[in-house]
Design a protein around this motif. Sequence first.
Motif, PDB file in Angstrom:
ATOM      1  N   LEU A 257       0.872  -1.175   0.000  1.00 21.47           N
ATOM      2  CA  LEU A 257       0.000   0.000   0.000  1.00 21.47           C
ATOM      3  C   LEU A 257       0.903   1.217   0.000  1.00 21.47           C
ATOM      4  O   LEU A 257       1.883   1.262   0.741  1.00 21.47           O
ATOM      5  CB  LEU A 257      -0.905   0.027   1.238  1.00 21.47           C
ATOM      6  CG  LEU A 257      -1.984  -1.047   1.368  1.00 21.47           C
ATOM      7  CD1 LEU A 257      -2.701  -0.908   2.703  1.00 21.47           C
ATOM      8  CD2 LEU A 257      -2.981  -0.985   0.215  1.00 21.47           C
ATOM      9  N   ASP A 258       0.567   2.201  -0.812  1.00 26.11           N
ATOM     10  CA  ASP A 258       1.436   3.367  -0.967  1.00 26.11           C
ATOM     11  C   ASP A 258       0.605   4.644  -0.836  1.00 26.11           C
ATOM     12  O   ASP A 258      -0.050   5.082  -1.782  1.00 26.11           O
ATOM     13  CB  ASP A 258       2.123   3.308  -2.334  1.00 26.11           C
ATOM     14  CG  ASP A 258       3.219   4.355  -2.490  1.00 26.11           C
ATOM     15  OD1 ASP A 258       3.306   5.257  -1.634  1.00 26.11           O
ATOM     16  OD2 ASP A 258       3.977   4.267  -3.475  1.00 26.11           O
ATOM     17  N   ASP A 259       0.580   5.203   0.372  1.00 23.63           N
ATOM     18  CA  ASP A 259      -0.051   6.500   0.632  1.00 23.63           C
ATOM     19  C   ASP A 259      -1.535   6.506   0.225  1.00 23.63           C
ATOM     20  O   ASP A 259      -2.001   7.375  -0.495  1.00 23.63           O
ATOM     21  CB  ASP A 259       0.701   7.613  -0.109  1.00 23.63           C
ATOM     22  CG  ASP A 259       0.299   9.005   0.392  1.00 23.63           C
ATOM     23  OD1 ASP A 259      -0.145   9.112   1.553  1.00 23.63           O
ATOM     24  OD2 ASP A 259       0.416   9.957  -0.384  1.00 23.63           O
ATOM     25  N   VAL A 260      -2.281   5.509   0.713  1.00 23.72           N
ATOM     26  CA  VAL A 260      -3.707   5.393   0.391  1.00 23.72           C
ATOM     27  C   VAL A 260      -4.522   6.268   1.352  1.00 23.72           C
ATOM     28  O   VAL A 260      -4.421   6.120   2.569  1.00 23.72           O
ATOM     29  CB  VAL A 260      -4.179   3.930   0.481  1.00 23.72           C
ATOM     30  CG1 VAL A 260      -5.695   3.835   0.343  1.00 23.72           C
ATOM     31  CG2 VAL A 260      -3.479   3.092  -0.590  1.00 23.72           C
ATOM     32  N   SER A 261      -5.323   7.166   0.791  1.00 24.90           N
ATOM     33  CA  SER A 261      -6.153   8.067   1.600  1.00 24.90           C
ATOM     34  C   SER A 261      -7.533   8.205   0.958  1.00 24.90           C
ATOM     35  O   SER A 261      -7.641   8.348  -0.270  1.00 24.90           O
ATOM     36  CB  SER A 261      -5.516   9.458   1.706  1.00 24.90           C
ATOM     37  OG  SER A 261      -4.220   9.397   2.280  1.00 24.90           O
TER      38      SER A 261
ATOM     39  N   GLY B 265      -0.927  -0.830  -5.422  1.00 25.36           N
ATOM     40  CA  GLY B 265      -0.944  -0.295  -4.063  1.00 25.36           C
ATOM     41  C   GLY B 265      -1.271   1.168  -3.941  1.00 25.36           C
ATOM     42  O   GLY B 265      -1.301   1.702  -2.828  1.00 25.36           O
ATOM     43  N   ARG B 266      -1.516   1.850  -5.063  1.00 21.16           N
ATOM     44  CA  ARG B 266      -1.835   3.287  -5.021  1.00 21.16           C
ATOM     45  C   ARG B 266      -3.233   3.534  -5.598  1.00 21.16           C
ATOM     46  O   ARG B 266      -3.662   2.837  -6.510  1.00 21.16           O
ATOM     47  CB  ARG B 266      -0.826   4.092  -5.851  1.00 21.16           C
ATOM     48  CG  ARG B 266       0.565   4.136  -5.289  1.00 21.16           C
ATOM     49  CD  ARG B 266       1.471   5.036  -6.140  1.00 21.16           C
ATOM     50  NE  ARG B 266       1.052   6.429  -6.105  1.00 21.16           N
ATOM     51  CZ  ARG B 266       1.451   7.311  -5.185  1.00 21.16           C
ATOM     52  NH1 ARG B 266       2.280   6.930  -4.219  1.00 21.16           N
ATOM     53  NH2 ARG B 266       1.039   8.563  -5.210  1.00 21.16           N
ATOM     54  N   LEU B 267      -3.926   4.515  -5.049  1.00 28.02           N
ATOM     55  CA  LEU B 267      -5.176   4.965  -5.656  1.00 28.02           C
ATOM     56  C   LEU B 267      -4.824   5.883  -6.817  1.00 28.02           C
ATOM     57  O   LEU B 267      -4.240   6.958  -6.612  1.00 28.02           O
ATOM     58  CB  LEU B 267      -6.042   5.692  -4.626  1.00 28.02           C
ATOM     59  CG  LEU B 267      -6.562   4.830  -3.474  1.00 28.02           C
ATOM     60  CD1 LEU B 267      -7.429   5.647  -2.527  1.00 28.02           C
ATOM     61  CD2 LEU B 267      -7.341   3.621  -3.984  1.00 28.02           C
ATOM     62  N   VAL B 268      -5.140   5.454  -8.034  1.00 30.66           N
ATOM     63  CA  VAL B 268      -4.655   6.156  -9.220  1.00 30.66           C
ATOM     64  C   VAL B 268      -5.743   6.944  -9.943  1.00 30.66           C
ATOM     65  O   VAL B 268      -5.440   7.739 -10.832  1.00 30.66           O
ATOM     66  CB  VAL B 268      -4.007   5.167 -10.208  1.00 30.66           C
ATOM     67  CG1 VAL B 268      -2.762   4.541  -9.596  1.00 30.66           C
ATOM     68  CG2 VAL B 268      -5.000   4.081 -10.651  1.00 30.66           C
ATOM     69  N   ALA B 269      -7.012   6.720  -9.598  1.00 33.43           N
ATOM     70  CA  ALA B 269      -8.076   7.462 -10.284  1.00 33.43           C
ATOM     71  C   ALA B 269      -9.313   7.538  -9.402  1.00 33.43           C
ATOM     72  O   ALA B 269      -9.580   6.636  -8.598  1.00 33.43           O
ATOM     73  CB  ALA B 269      -8.423   6.801 -11.616  1.00 33.43           C
TER      74      ALA B 269
END
Length: 535
Positions: free
Chosen positions: A302-306, A505-509
């Motif tokens: 997970l990478d900086d998920v907010s 692992g990132r929220l991209v959209a």
Amino acid sequence: MNTEALATAPPAVRLEGITKRFPGVVANHDIRITVEPGTVHAIVGENGAGKSTLMKILYGMQKPDEGTISVNGEERSFRTPSDAIAAGIGMVHQHFMLADNFTVLENIVLGAEPTTIGVLDRAGARRRIEALASGHGLHVDPDRLVEDLGVGDRQRVEILKVLYRGARILILDEPTAVLVPQEVEELFANLRELKAGGLTVIFISHKLDEVLSIADAITVIRRGTTVASVDPREVNARQLAELMVGSELPTPETRESTVTDTVELKVSGLTMEAEGFRPAPKGVPVAQYVDRLRQEGRRLLLDDVSFEIHRGEILGIAGVEGNGQSELIEAIMGIRPVHGEITLGDEDISGWTTLRRREAGIGYIPEDRHRQGLLLEASLWENRVLGHQTRKPARKGPWIDRRASKADTARIIEEYDVRTPGVDTLALALSGGNQQKLIVGREMSGEPRFLIAAHPTRGVDVGAQAAIWDHLRNARAAGLAVLLISADLDELIGLSDTLRVIYRGRLVARLDPSDVTPERLGGYMTGAITGTEET
């Protein structure tokens, strides 16, 4: 095998009068199916209709009480899967059975290793795998680790495993359950290649549009017996659904917005290391420590998920499996430690135990009902208590209140249409869809504030699917905040108020469900489309 030879060949599989009884239930009764060689033959039916039992019988996992099985015109009796494999039948299960730390080649030959003087003949295995792969359009790298493969590639490895063992008849159990649209098209292209090569495919699915697009023939099973054999060119999805369950095909459309201004769940900067959690050194801010991990090239699950979820809102997370969804669930539930902050209402719950989070009102429909949601050897009322054992109606002083627990289980059985003889029935005796309805009923009980719904309708029939959608919609309207994770893109688009895409692992959209197609959503999920869209 050429077309003329196929036309004169005996049926690849003929099932005549197959009957299988279990204590208190008849799973199959007088099943009759004829599968022609070189075709894709779909078998559809609601949960509990007897499809899984029938396939277990054909694959030698269970023995029928009555009836006969013929393969390529010869009557056969299977005592074990090995007998079925020897007859040229292979099965690709819904849940992949691969060793992540082995290569593709090692997984394919596992248990059927070619040897030369007692040593694995890697060169011979590679030649055969490459010949099978190129001959059937199943291209994979034999030297890649399975853990590095996407879902579509893993499925190709599973198909190659059964082909490697000489299978000419393939049973595919819910093969598209975890695939995005582009991967479904790739699978169907592979199936057409297999069919062109003279192989026969038995295709089990709940996705009726897909069945109609790939099948040459369809058999409908209802309540343990065959009720219809249809030509896919002569029926549509709604007619097929009516044959299955006696009702029209449901749609997951959500009614008017019920989103409030009150944030129920907020996650900020969730970051999880692949190598295991290590707290930031004393005096080093977490954000600075996470930046250091990135600079060092550490792999992050997970990478900086907010994100925030409001009361009355369903937030959908779309992503190809293995891109951080499971880790996100485990972080929110307190199953795995994570950097960042999780807030429920006005309280920071980042340091809370899983039990305390559950007691605070977090419900959880897990992605794997067998591994994470049920004790299969326990009764239904005992499964009702799971995760709720410290609260009413399960708890009475220091003891479990059996009478109240059984009464509430009976309520769930009635309200959620769980088809079972009674509350003392073992969970393993229920079909997958009825197991799922019990879990949904359990997690919607006790007035949860926030619900994680991970693949809530995976492997359930259209009737159960519609019921679960209704329960989620009604709970949303009553103010429940829901995190929906699903591989069913129509479900995600139809139920969600907001859509986010997770990739590596990132929220991209961030996408508007009212203005996105499954194809475009699949593009974001696979990384084919990049860039963020704000609604």
